[in-house]
Design an enzyme around this catalytic site. Sequence first.
Site, PDB file in Angstrom:
ATOM      1  N   HIS A 198       0.848  -1.031   0.004  1.00 20.22           N
ATOM      2  CA  HIS A 198       0.061   0.120   0.025  1.00 20.22           C
ATOM      3  C   HIS A 198       0.845   1.206   0.273  1.00 20.22           C
ATOM      4  CE1 HIS A 198      -3.135  -2.544   2.366  1.00 20.22           C
ATOM      5  NE2 HIS A 198      -3.081  -2.849   0.812  1.00 20.22           N
ATOM      6  N   GLU A 442       4.051 -11.726 -23.246  1.00 19.28           N
ATOM      7  CA  GLU A 442       5.197 -11.757 -22.110  1.00 19.28           C
ATOM      8  C   GLU A 442       5.513 -13.013 -21.715  1.00 19.28           C
ATOM      9  OE1 GLU A 442       2.963  -9.792 -18.572  1.00 19.28           O
ATOM     10  OE2 GLU A 442       1.109 -10.878 -19.195  1.00 19.28           O
ATOM     11  N   ASP A 466       7.355  -9.240 -17.738  1.00 22.83           N
ATOM     12  CA  ASP A 466       7.420 -10.677 -17.613  1.00 22.83           C
ATOM     13  C   ASP A 466       8.315 -11.456 -18.563  1.00 22.83           C
ATOM     14  OD1 ASP A 466       6.038 -11.416 -15.154  1.00 22.83           O
ATOM     15  OD2 ASP A 466       4.294 -10.275 -16.091  1.00 22.83           O
ATOM     16  N   CYS A 517       4.409  -2.523 -23.306  1.00 22.17           N
ATOM     17  CA  CYS A 517       3.695  -1.649 -21.829  1.00 22.17           C
ATOM     18  C   CYS A 517       4.513  -2.003 -20.725  1.00 22.17           C
ATOM     19  CB  CYS A 517       2.373  -1.953 -21.807  1.00 22.17           C
ATOM     20  SG  CYS A 517       1.922  -3.725 -21.449  1.00 22.17           S
TER      21      CYS A 517
END
Length: 586
Positions: A198, A442, A466, A517
């Site tokens: 977080h 990926e 990845d 991306c």
Amino acid sequence: MEHRHGIAVSPGVAIGPALVLDTEGVLIPHRDVPAEQIDAEIARLHRALDETATAARGDRERMTAKLGPALGNIYAAQQSMIEDRMIRSQIEARIRAESYSAEYAVSRVIRDFVRRLEDAAQRLPDHNAAEARRRATEFIDLERQLLAALLGHPSNPFDNLKEPVIVLANDLMPSDTADFNPRTVRAFATESGGPTSHTAILAGALEIPAVVGIGRFRSDVSGGDIVIVDGEEGVLIIDPDEATLAKYEAKRAEQIARPDRNESLRDKLAVTHDNVRIRLLGNIELEQEAAHCLERGAEGVGLYRTEFLYLNKTAHPTEEEHYAAYTSVLRTLGPTRPVVIRTLDLGADKFSSVSGAVADEKNPFLGLRSVRLCLNNLDLFKTQLRAILRAAVHGDVRVMFPMISTVDELRRCKTLLNDVKDGLEDAGIPYKRDVPVGTMIEVPSAALLADVLAREVDFFSIGTNDLIQYTLAADRNNEHVADLYNPADPAVLRLIRLVVQAGQREQAKRPFEVNVCGEMSGEPLYVPLLVGLGLRHLSATPRKIPELKRVIRDLKVAEAERLAEHALSLESARQVSSYLRANSAV
Ligand code: PEP
Ligand code: MG
């Protein structure tokens, strides 16, 4: 002077005095109360609990208004902990049975919970252990707030700040970050936390430089010591010497000047010096980041990582929650800017702690994650696809499947998408039928089969994060194999070239796009190489867009092609990296 290395989660350099948050620094004045004061002590406890609950409710509303419901929800967990009857009655029982003071009872009960969670974390597999540790730090935060309410201390250490500080903590709690104002908190660094914690997500959303996961350092620094946080290099420097201070002052000044230099580019097109148009899109995790894309001059959203809808969730989001998030992004982007919604990429390093969502596996990166998980849980998958198709009536939505490794997998996804469309049609629910469909590339098998996969879809998006880890068998989160994990590796470049060539062959027959991306496309060093390899669409974190535009506008495609061709002839990542650096104006 000490250099400590951690995980860079939010870029920028900050220099300033340290504010060390120490949750254990509160002095409990007395341990016991006389028997006749027990009722009064319990009444005091209840007042403190109510006061803290009201504050948590306020935090939740404030954060929801400031950063949206996903981040506001972080406070829901805290609020429900304070309102939890079991915790209240356990503290009360300690005061009654053992004549403890309210402060001591609070501390004993909460520390028991913390100890049990920490013990559990030792035995649990990694992803569950991380969740247990996160819960433990939430309890410590609750203890700190309750003690502050009981002892009448200001519960917010940021209230009385006279000068900007750099916050150093073991881990930061949502209640700490609620009041972070980039003017008073220049940066933060924490001992714990990972890139998807977080804290890391909030740092990005608030755009405060941050480094997390540094390991123990708080015993080596005192409040007021000068420290440097470099959120790009992922380093914390304690008590810097003159030369180091001067070096980072210069870096900071350069960074401050950089956005201004790039600001003027926001409304300009990303077009090379020799007039070739490159589309720059933004990667987002949270719906409110859609606005960052526009502020930074992105042409749309190239990757919406929808698994972040699981932030602070213990259950799967409903169709309405998916729909609300997507329509909010589309409202911001408008009807004509593209928004690529990637279906859930859960598992491995991402939100695997949602109860029952992800199986406990020995090798989660090679297991039932991402699209495999969705195809194994069709209700989960269909819920999201329905929401995407319904939201698509509001804009230029494209749907993208992650982690595709075979053509059959991709076909199953498409069949399911069509089934969902038929279901919406039969039910008379408004939706868009002709939504473009794409796949992430990926996994090396997908790159090698790109010509086959291209026939099935309208676009590719190369996920280098990845693709690198699966090509080189090097975990993207493991610092021990970080030297193997390299975007410049010739094996990675060859795979990218294969994918681009397959895309170009398809493009000769019909409109077809190939995008990158992964983080690689946000690195100015790699942009000439990617353009030279034939890429015309890049998607990166919004903050990087202005700088990428600048690089592209200085670029000549013929030169970039020569650069790529030479890079492809080299033998190792080291050679490629030094060649790119030697030939880079960045
Ligand atoms: C990637 O793998 O490059 C990618 C963009 O996806 P993620 O980082 O979400 O795994
Ligand atoms: Mg990925």
